[in-house]
Design an enzyme around this catalytic site. Structure first.
Site, PDB file in Angstrom:
ATOM      1  N   HIS A 128       0.825  -1.208   0.000  1.00  0.00           N
ATOM      2  CA  HIS A 128       0.000   0.000   0.000  1.00  0.00           C
ATOM      3  C   HIS A 128       0.857   1.256   0.000  1.00  0.00           C
ATOM      4  O   HIS A 128       0.440   2.282  -0.552  1.00  0.00           O
ATOM      5  CB  HIS A 128      -0.941   0.001   1.205  1.00  0.00           C
ATOM      6  CG  HIS A 128      -2.124  -0.895   1.031  1.00  0.00           C
ATOM      7  ND1 HIS A 128      -3.431  -0.423   1.039  1.00  0.00           N
ATOM      8  CD2 HIS A 128      -2.223  -2.231   0.824  1.00  0.00           C
ATOM      9  CE1 HIS A 128      -4.272  -1.433   0.852  1.00  0.00           C
ATOM     10  NE2 HIS A 128      -3.553  -2.541   0.723  1.00  0.00           N
TER      11      HIS A 128
ATOM     12  N   GLY B 109       6.249   6.604  -4.214  1.00  0.00           N
ATOM     13  CA  GLY B 109       6.437   5.155  -4.234  1.00  0.00           C
ATOM     14  C   GLY B 109       6.772   4.591  -2.867  1.00  0.00           C
ATOM     15  O   GLY B 109       6.141   4.955  -1.861  1.00  0.00           O
TER      16      GLY B 109
END
Length: 358
Positions: A70, A85
């Site tokens: 996630h 990221g």
């Protein structure tokens, strides 16, 4: 070319190769390829004992893998405003990111990991990916994941709607992954994580409902059982994002997205390859996790500390059909190759137990 000359050449090659794998001995006696990795052993000891309950493949190991995904998937090739990221933004900007609907339940593992991040000299991004790799190593049958050290602190939160939801259709899911740099086969590879996963929020009446019958073992049963014909729900279903699971596996939960990815023309044959070969499943998962763990990062400025990650125990057994089922219950969707022949467990169908929370 003389034998003497060849001997000299091979000796030089050996010496150069040996130099490439030179080991460093840490103060605690552990050997690593880079001395910067020595600082990870106290972290490893701490989380194995106090986060993962002395090295269990339990709820915190599952959750550590989930938060690693996630956090990293909040990345986009298209949007200039997307997150960085695998940078730990889900921890640094927890108040914002844990409120996203797709991150439901992530606040629990954020809170569990917070004291470990605070007492060790690691950025949140490094800790999240390190904890995921260590947690996976506690699961029998898992591949030994890579770990690179050196993620800077997150400077901005990830955007909402970057994490696919279980009720999204296959094309929407594949488009989102494509935007992050993953193709259809990569998506299926990453879903190997569901073999040790469980759901708490899809149906809150059955917290810890597993996605397959062996949630504490890293194997390809998830890919087998998702292809079984559905019939019932583990709790008060149907709920949003849930479809019926096999009657022979009472207590098991099936996500809608898993169900359709297993049967979609763009992904069905990759799904079946994971049924056919556990080696393929593990190697493809390891490859895609290595890619996921450094999304948005400059790997040239990072240090490979994969040798700190423990070696997982091997899995005992092989893919099989649950008791009370047969190949007639398999909804195979790959047109390229026939579905493999699997034996069924003897006896009557056995209920699946929920995964205990820590």
């Amino acid at each position: 070319m003389s034998l003497k000359y060849l001997t000299i050449v091979f000796s030089l090659v050996y010496l150069v190769s040996a130099g490439l794998v030179r080991r460093v001995t840490c103060p605690d006696g552990n050997a690593v390829s880079n001395k910067k990795c020595c600082d990870l052993f106290p972290v490893l000891e701490d989380i194995q004992k106090n986060l993962f309950d002395n090295g269990e493949c339990g709820e915190d190991a599952h959750s550590a893998l989930r938060i690693a995904f996630h956090d990293a998937i909040g990345y986009s090739k298209k949007s200039k405003h997307a997150g960085g990221g695998a940078d730990g933004s889900i921890y640094t900007f927890a108040n914002q990111e844990t409120a996203y609907p797709a991150n439901g339940g992530i606040d629990d593992i954020v809170a569990r990991q917070k004291p470990f991040i605070e007492r060790h000299n690691l950025t949140p991004g490094d800790f999240i990916q390190f904890a995921a790799a260590v947690g996976v190593s506690n699961c029998p049958g898992a591949p030994r994941l890579e770990f690179l050290l050196g993620r800077p602190k997150a400077t901005r939160p990830a955007e909402d709607l970057t994490v696919p939801e279980p009720f999204h259709n296959v094309e929407t899911i594949l488009d989102r992954f494509d935007d992050a740099g993953f193709g259809p086969s990569d998506v299926v590879a990453l879903l190997t994580s569901h073999t040790i996963a469980a759901a708490d929020k899809v149906d809150s009446t059955v917290p810890g409902a597993p996605f397959d019958s062996t949630p504490g073992v890293f194997d390809n049963q998830f890919f087998v059982e998702t292809l079984l014909r559905g019939g019932s729900y583990p709790g008060t279903g149907p709920n949003k994002g849930e479809v019926p699971a096999p009657d022979a596996l009472r207590g098991e939960m099936r996500l809608e997205s898993d169900h359709y990815l297993a049967r979609h023309p763009r992904t069905a044959c990759y799904w079946q390859k994971n049924v056919e070969s556990e080696d393929y499943m593990m190697s493809s998962f390891k490859t895609q996790m290595a890619k996921l763990a450094v999304l948005g990062q400059n790997t040239k400025e990072m240090v490979d500390c994969s040798d700190v990650i423990p070696m997982p125990k091997p899995r005992v057994g092989k893919a099989h059909l649950p008791a009370g089922t047969s190949l007639h219950d398999i909804e195979a969707s790959c047109d390229e190759t026939p579905f493999p022949t699997l034996s069924a467990d003897p006896g009557n169908a056995t209920p699946v137990k929920p995964v205990k929370a820590s």
